[in-house]
Every structure is written in C-alpha cells, then in structure tokens.
Motif scaffolding. Structure first.
Motif, PDB file in Angstrom:
ATOM      1  N   PHE A  88      37.621  33.196  40.704  1.00 57.80           N
ATOM      2  CA  PHE A  88      39.361  33.516  40.777  1.00 57.80           C
ATOM      3  C   PHE A  88      39.695  34.826  40.755  1.00 57.80           C
ATOM      4  CE2 PHE A  88      39.029  28.696  40.320  1.00 57.80           C
ATOM      5  CZ  PHE A  88      39.716  28.289  41.487  1.00 57.80           C
ATOM      6  N   TRP A  89      39.085  35.791  39.853  1.00 57.61           N
ATOM      7  CA  TRP A  89      39.359  37.047  39.902  1.00 57.61           C
ATOM      8  C   TRP A  89      39.496  37.596  41.143  1.00 57.61           C
ATOM      9  CZ3 TRP A  89      40.640  36.003  35.401  1.00 57.61           C
ATOM     10  CH2 TRP A  89      41.221  36.850  34.302  1.00 57.61           C
ATOM     11  N   THR A  90      38.118  37.230  41.842  1.00 65.68           N
ATOM     12  CA  THR A  90      37.903  37.867  43.261  1.00 65.68           C
ATOM     13  C   THR A  90      38.788  37.206  44.445  1.00 65.68           C
ATOM     14  OG1 THR A  90      35.453  38.078  42.661  1.00 65.68           O
ATOM     15  CG2 THR A  90      36.015  38.001  45.010  1.00 65.68           C
ATOM     16  N   GLN A  91      38.952  35.883  44.299  1.00 65.16           N
ATOM     17  CA  GLN A  91      39.974  35.187  45.176  1.00 65.16           C
ATOM     18  C   GLN A  91      41.309  35.858  45.138  1.00 65.16           C
ATOM     19  OE1 GLN A  91      39.706  30.704  45.305  1.00 65.16           O
ATOM     20  NE2 GLN A  91      41.980  30.765  45.041  1.00 65.16           N
ATOM     21  N   GLU A  92      41.878  35.938  43.832  1.00 60.58           N
ATOM     22  CA  GLU A  92      43.218  36.256  43.626  1.00 60.58           C
ATOM     23  C   GLU A  92      43.438  38.036  43.896  1.00 60.58           C
ATOM     24  OE1 GLU A  92      45.622  34.441  43.543  1.00 60.58           O
ATOM     25  OE2 GLU A  92      44.373  32.610  43.503  1.00 60.58           O
ATOM     26  N   ASP A  93      42.078  38.497  44.295  1.00 66.65           N
ATOM     27  CA  ASP A  93      41.988  40.114  44.182  1.00 66.65           C
ATOM     28  C   ASP A  93      42.818  40.840  43.216  1.00 66.65           C
ATOM     29  OD1 ASP A  93      41.257  42.492  45.626  1.00 66.65           O
ATOM     30  OD2 ASP A  93      43.305  42.382  46.657  1.00 66.65           O
ATOM     31  N   VAL A  94      42.313  40.536  42.094  1.00 69.41           N
ATOM     32  CA  VAL A  94      42.912  41.009  40.649  1.00 69.41           C
ATOM     33  C   VAL A  94      42.487  42.500  40.269  1.00 69.41           C
ATOM     34  CG1 VAL A  94      42.840  40.961  38.209  1.00 69.41           C
ATOM     35  CG2 VAL A  94      43.040  38.772  39.549  1.00 69.41           C
ATOM     36  N   VAL A  95      41.397  42.714  40.679  1.00 76.00           N
ATOM     37  CA  VAL A  95      40.922  44.073  40.406  1.00 76.00           C
ATOM     38  C   VAL A  95      41.092  44.979  41.134  1.00 76.00           C
ATOM     39  CG1 VAL A  95      38.760  45.467  40.028  1.00 76.00           C
ATOM     40  CG2 VAL A  95      38.532  43.076  39.505  1.00 76.00           C
ATOM     41  N   GLN A  96      41.786  46.360  40.467  1.00 79.89           N
ATOM     42  CA  GLN A  96      42.330  47.735  41.135  1.00 79.89           C
ATOM     43  C   GLN A  96      41.121  48.574  40.620  1.00 79.89           C
ATOM     44  OE1 GLN A  96      46.177  49.042  41.091  1.00 79.89           O
ATOM     45  NE2 GLN A  96      46.923  46.705  41.431  1.00 79.89           N
ATOM     46  N   ASN A 138      50.043  40.314  36.350  1.00 78.98           N
ATOM     47  CA  ASN A 138      50.667  39.122  37.110  1.00 78.98           C
ATOM     48  C   ASN A 138      49.461  38.313  37.868  1.00 78.98           C
ATOM     49  OD1 ASN A 138      53.190  39.047  36.412  1.00 78.98           O
ATOM     50  ND2 ASN A 138      53.781  40.468  37.563  1.00 78.98           N
ATOM     51  N   LYS A 139      48.746  39.239  38.333  1.00 77.58           N
ATOM     52  CA  LYS A 139      47.570  38.721  39.041  1.00 77.58           C
ATOM     53  C   LYS A 139      46.371  38.078  38.277  1.00 77.58           C
ATOM     54  CE  LYS A 139      47.574  41.326  43.458  1.00 77.58           C
ATOM     55  NZ  LYS A 139      46.487  42.281  44.330  1.00 77.58           N
ATOM     56  N   ILE A 140      46.175  38.504  36.967  1.00 78.70           N
ATOM     57  CA  ILE A 140      45.428  37.941  35.765  1.00 78.70           C
ATOM     58  C   ILE A 140      45.792  36.530  35.724  1.00 78.70           C
ATOM     59  CG2 ILE A 140      44.992  38.234  33.553  1.00 78.70           C
ATOM     60  CD1 ILE A 140      44.684  41.262  33.914  1.00 78.70           C
ATOM     61  N   LYS A 141      47.391  36.617  35.328  1.00 78.47           N
ATOM     62  CA  LYS A 141      47.793  34.996  35.236  1.00 78.47           C
ATOM     63  C   LYS A 141      47.467  34.179  36.108  1.00 78.47           C
ATOM     64  CE  LYS A 141      52.402  34.301  34.694  1.00 78.47           C
ATOM     65  NZ  LYS A 141      53.603  34.355  34.533  1.00 78.47           N
ATOM     66  N   ILE A 142      47.661  34.480  37.327  1.00 74.73           N
ATOM     67  CA  ILE A 142      47.566  33.797  38.647  1.00 74.73           C
ATOM     68  C   ILE A 142      46.390  33.244  38.385  1.00 74.73           C
ATOM     69  CG2 ILE A 142      47.520  33.707  41.290  1.00 74.73           C
ATOM     70  CD1 ILE A 142      50.125  35.790  40.921  1.00 74.73           C
ATOM     71  N   ALA A 143      45.234  34.215  38.419  1.00 67.18           N
ATOM     72  CA  ALA A 143      43.874  34.040  38.440  1.00 67.18           C
ATOM     73  C   ALA A 143      43.601  32.708  37.385  1.00 67.18           C
ATOM     74  CB  ALA A 143      42.740  35.082  38.229  1.00 67.18           C
ATOM     75  N   ILE A 144      44.036  32.915  36.151  1.00 66.81           N
ATOM     76  CA  ILE A 144      43.841  32.080  34.904  1.00 66.81           C
ATOM     77  C   ILE A 144      44.535  30.646  35.302  1.00 66.81           C
ATOM     78  CG2 ILE A 144      44.459  31.656  32.626  1.00 66.81           C
ATOM     79  CD1 ILE A 144      44.396  34.842  32.110  1.00 66.81           C
ATOM     80  N   LYS A 145      45.547  30.663  35.966  1.00 64.58           N
ATOM     81  CA  LYS A 145      46.224  29.437  36.303  1.00 64.58           C
ATOM     82  C   LYS A 145      45.179  28.657  37.476  1.00 64.58           C
ATOM     83  CE  LYS A 145      50.728  29.112  36.446  1.00 64.58           C
ATOM     84  NZ  LYS A 145      51.707  28.519  35.537  1.00 64.58           N
ATOM     85  N   SER A 146      44.910  29.492  38.142  1.00 63.56           N
ATOM     86  CA  SER A 146      44.097  29.126  39.418  1.00 63.56           C
ATOM     87  C   SER A 146      42.771  28.259  39.043  1.00 63.56           C
ATOM     88  CB  SER A 146      43.951  29.814  40.273  1.00 63.56           C
ATOM     89  OG  SER A 146      45.026  30.449  41.224  1.00 63.56           O
TER      90      SER A 146
END
Length: 151
Positions: A88-96, A138-146
């Motif tokens: 989900f980290w990859t799916q939500e494009d969390v990483v910069q 925000n993306k981290i939170k979205i990935a966790i929720k996903s």
C-alpha cells in the motif's frame, strides 16, 4: 561469546557485545541495511523494527534486551502485515526521499498488530513519533487506512 537472535524468522549467532544497539547488530554484524540510522537517540523512528510484534527503536535497544524475542525488520519475507503495508505504500505513492519509510512501515505494522482497526486519531497518535522530512504524513495515513480496509 555468541548471542543467538531470531530475525525475520531465521536464527543468527552474533559475536557482538551485549550493549551493542540492535540497529548496529542488524547493519554492521548481519549486513541487513533496510533498517536505517536516523538520529541515534530514539527520537525520529527511522530505526524502528518489531520485537515480538511491538514497534521498537533499534538504535537504543541493546542486544541484551532482545533475549528470546523475535525481531522483524523491513526485510522480512514472513510477516504478512509488513508486506501488505509495503504494497500500500507503493500503491499510494507515499515515498519521496524514502529514508524514513522503513521505520514508518514498521511502526504502522506495530500499530496494526495491536489494533486491527484504529481510528484516524489512533493512527496519528501512533505514528506521531516517526519523523518524515518530506512531509508525507497524509499519504502515510491513507496507506495505513487502505491496508486496514483489506482485511
């Protein structure tokens, strides 16, 4: 004298002083470099691993405290929670820049192991001590929720 330690489901024998921080056992003795050095004083969370399922700052955890505990790192091939979060980290494009993300994922895994359905407030509270210089919170939170939604 060698110390036996179980990491990612595999037993290792490590010839390190018992006061050696787990972070350096992983990186220097076992060449497991997925766990990162950040601040060295347990404040940033980059070095987070799981010890018996609990998020633990490896930079300040001496080898002697692990005892018979089971360590899980970002490099695990065994832990389904970590693998799901990585996806989900990859799916939500969390990483910069990515430097803190192994610690972020491991901290999130610790949260989900203790609470399979945390609220937004509980997610924010649990992740509060992990610093992301790029500000991907925000993306981290979205990935966790996903990851939570995919039971």
């Amino acid at each position: 004298m060698a110390t036996k330690i179980t990491i990612d489901g595999k037993e290792y024998s490590v010839n390190a002083p018992l006061d050696t921080p787990l972070l350096w056992v992983l990186r220097d003795y076992l060449n497991m470099t997925g766990t990162k050095f950040g601040c060295g004083v347990s404040q940033c969370g980059a070095c987070t691993v799981l010890v018996d399922g609990v998020a633990t700052r490896s930079c300040q955890t001496p080898l002697s405290k692990i005892k018979d505990g089971k360590v899980t790192t970002i490099e695990t091939k065994e832990d389904k929670t970590v693998q799901k979060l990585q996806r989900f980290w990859t799916q939500e494009d969390v990483v910069q820049c990515g430097y803190c993300q192994s610690g972020q994922i491991m901290n999130a895994a610790g949260l989900l192991k203790s609470n399979s359905n945390p609220s937004d407030k509980e997610i924010i509270s649990a992740m509060d001590g992990n610093i992301c210089r790029c500000g991907t919170y925000n993306k981290i939170k979205i990935a966790i929720k996903s990851a939570i939604k995919e039971a």
